[in-house]
Design an enzyme around this catalytic site. Structure first.
Site, PDB file in Angstrom:
ATOM      1  N   HIS A  61      60.459  49.428  26.901  1.00  0.00           N
ATOM      2  CA  HIS A  61      59.139  49.710  26.354  1.00  0.00           C
ATOM      3  C   HIS A  61      58.639  51.007  26.988  1.00  0.00           C
ATOM      4  O   HIS A  61      59.370  51.640  27.751  1.00  0.00           O
ATOM      5  CB  HIS A  61      58.169  48.549  26.610  1.00  0.00           C
ATOM      6  N   HIS A  63      55.805  51.823  28.968  1.00  0.00           N
ATOM      7  CA  HIS A  63      54.937  51.954  30.133  1.00  0.00           C
ATOM      8  C   HIS A  63      55.535  52.989  31.084  1.00  0.00           C
ATOM      9  O   HIS A  63      56.762  53.137  31.171  1.00  0.00           O
ATOM     10  CB  HIS A  63      54.763  50.608  30.836  1.00  0.00           C
ATOM     11  N   ASP A  65      56.151  53.319  34.209  1.00  0.00           N
ATOM     12  CA  ASP A  65      57.143  53.021  35.244  1.00  0.00           C
ATOM     13  C   ASP A  65      58.543  52.808  34.669  1.00  0.00           C
ATOM     14  O   ASP A  65      59.502  52.641  35.420  1.00  0.00           O
ATOM     15  CB  ASP A  65      56.720  51.807  36.078  1.00  0.00           C
ATOM     16  N   HIS A  66      58.657  52.872  33.323  1.00  0.00           N
ATOM     17  CA  HIS A  66      59.954  52.699  32.681  1.00  0.00           C
ATOM     18  C   HIS A  66      60.459  53.964  31.996  1.00  0.00           C
ATOM     19  O   HIS A  66      61.620  54.017  31.588  1.00  0.00           O
ATOM     20  CB  HIS A  66      59.889  51.575  31.648  1.00  0.00           C
ATOM     21  N   HIS A 138      55.841  40.796  25.952  1.00  0.00           N
ATOM     22  CA  HIS A 138      55.006  41.565  26.884  1.00  0.00           C
ATOM     23  C   HIS A 138      53.720  41.939  26.145  1.00  0.00           C
ATOM     24  O   HIS A 138      53.524  41.551  24.986  1.00  0.00           O
ATOM     25  CB  HIS A 138      55.782  42.792  27.354  1.00  0.00           C
ATOM     26  N   ASP A 206      59.645  42.910  32.208  1.00  0.00           N
ATOM     27  CA  ASP A 206      58.296  42.972  31.641  1.00  0.00           C
ATOM     28  C   ASP A 206      58.154  42.002  30.465  1.00  0.00           C
ATOM     29  O   ASP A 206      57.937  42.390  29.317  1.00  0.00           O
ATOM     30  CB  ASP A 206      57.955  44.394  31.198  1.00  0.00           C
ATOM     31  N   HIS A 265      62.401  44.562  39.377  1.00  0.00           N
ATOM     32  CA  HIS A 265      61.062  44.908  38.900  1.00  0.00           C
ATOM     33  C   HIS A 265      59.987  44.179  39.709  1.00  0.00           C
ATOM     34  O   HIS A 265      59.141  43.459  39.197  1.00  0.00           O
ATOM     35  CB  HIS A 265      60.911  44.586  37.408  1.00  0.00           C
TER      36      HIS A 265
END
Length: 304
Positions: A61, A63, A65-66, A138, A206, A265
């Site tokens: 996805h 976000h 941090d990814h 998520h 997530d 994670h």
């Protein structure tokens, strides 16, 4: 054989000894990356692996941090003189999101080929990988991935002779090719036994626990799953933000009958995830706390 390295095991924000989310695999010289958090390219260099061979990048996805490490990684791949196309896979909005990040990496010596996921489950064949993408739960569209490496049946010369297959075609048929000559058709089934067990690596992060995760992690050689919280009193937080606890991940691994579980994670507040592993192993004995740089080699069963 499939080489696997957990490049980053952190969620939300990096810590001094924990980079953000990324997983890299290598198969017959072809690299595949799932997620690309901040610090991913540094982790690849520390591992001693090459940017040049990354052929596929999958995103769970979008976000930060990814995906925040993508522009720097693409620039480094360009500086490594890559010219071959790179396949990029991810949920709806993929090309728009990557295009926005490329404001600081506008010119690359290689093209990007986008494969946007729109269905609850999709299978993509790419560079020797069979990539199973499946929707999870998520607070934004998010997918898990299973990487499958198929294995053909064993070659039997006596089977080839029975079907009067010329020897000059044996090698090509073992590689899955079908050959037509002078009205005769020779297929791989004429020289090979039944398919043997391959390799399955499953990865999700997530998400709340879903049936789709257990299905796609079924009998996985390695199941890498988010464990945002190790503390037993954090279930409420996990429910609120649609993440998982260590114990929920362990129950999924048990349901899937996976061979091994790596947790990843982690919340920034979770400083020593290994302290909670003994409790997790009461649910799933083959559970381990993932950490940056954790590596393994998944091989075909030598007894088959």
């Amino acid at each position: 054989m499939l080489e696997v390295c957990l490049l980053g095991s952190g969620g939300m924000m990096p810590l001094p000894n924990r980079r953000l989310t990324a997983l890299m695999t290598r198969l017959n010289g072809s690299g595949l990356l799932i997620d690309c958090g901040e610090g991913t390219q540094v982790a690849i260099r520390e591992k001693g692996w090459s940017f040049h061979g990354i052929d596929v990048i999958c995103f769970t996805h979008y976000h930060g941090d990814h995906i925040s490490g993508l522009p720097g990684l693409l620039l480094s791949m360009g500086n490594a003189e890559r010219t071959e196309p790179v396949t990029v896979i991810g949920p709806k909005g993929l090309e728009r999101v990557v295009g926005a990040l490329r404001v600081i990496a506008p010119e690359l010596p290689f093209p990007l080929q986008f494969r946007e996921l729109t269905e609850p489950e999709e299978t993509i064949f790419c560079h020797g990988y069979e990539i199973e993408a499946y929707k999870v739960n998520h607070n934004v569209p998010c997918y898990g991935y299973s990487l499958v490496v198929r294995r053909t049946g064993r070659f039997f010369p006596e089977l080839a002779q029975k079907h009067e297959v010329p020897k000059k075609y044996w090698n090509r048929l073992q590689k899955g090719e079908t050959i037509e000559e002078d009205g005769a058709v020779f297929t791989p089934e004429m020289v090979l036994g039944p398919p043997r067990r391959g390799i399955r690596l499953s990865y999700c992060t997530d998400t709340r626990p879903t049936k789709s995760i257990a299905i796609h992690a079924k009998e996985a050689d390695l199941f890498i799953c988010e464990g945002m919280y190790g503390e037993e009193d954090r279930l409420g937080k996990a429910l609120e933000h649609k993440h998982m606890t260590f114990y929920e991940a362990a129950k999924l691994a048990k349901e899937a009958e996976a061979k091994e579980l790596w947790l990843t994670h982690y919340s920034p507040s979770l400083i020593r995830p290994e302290e909670y592993v003994p409790a997790v192993r009461k649910i799933f004995p083959a559970a381990f706390a993932g950490k940056d740089g954790k590596t393994t080699l998944l091989e075909f069963d030598k007894t088959e």
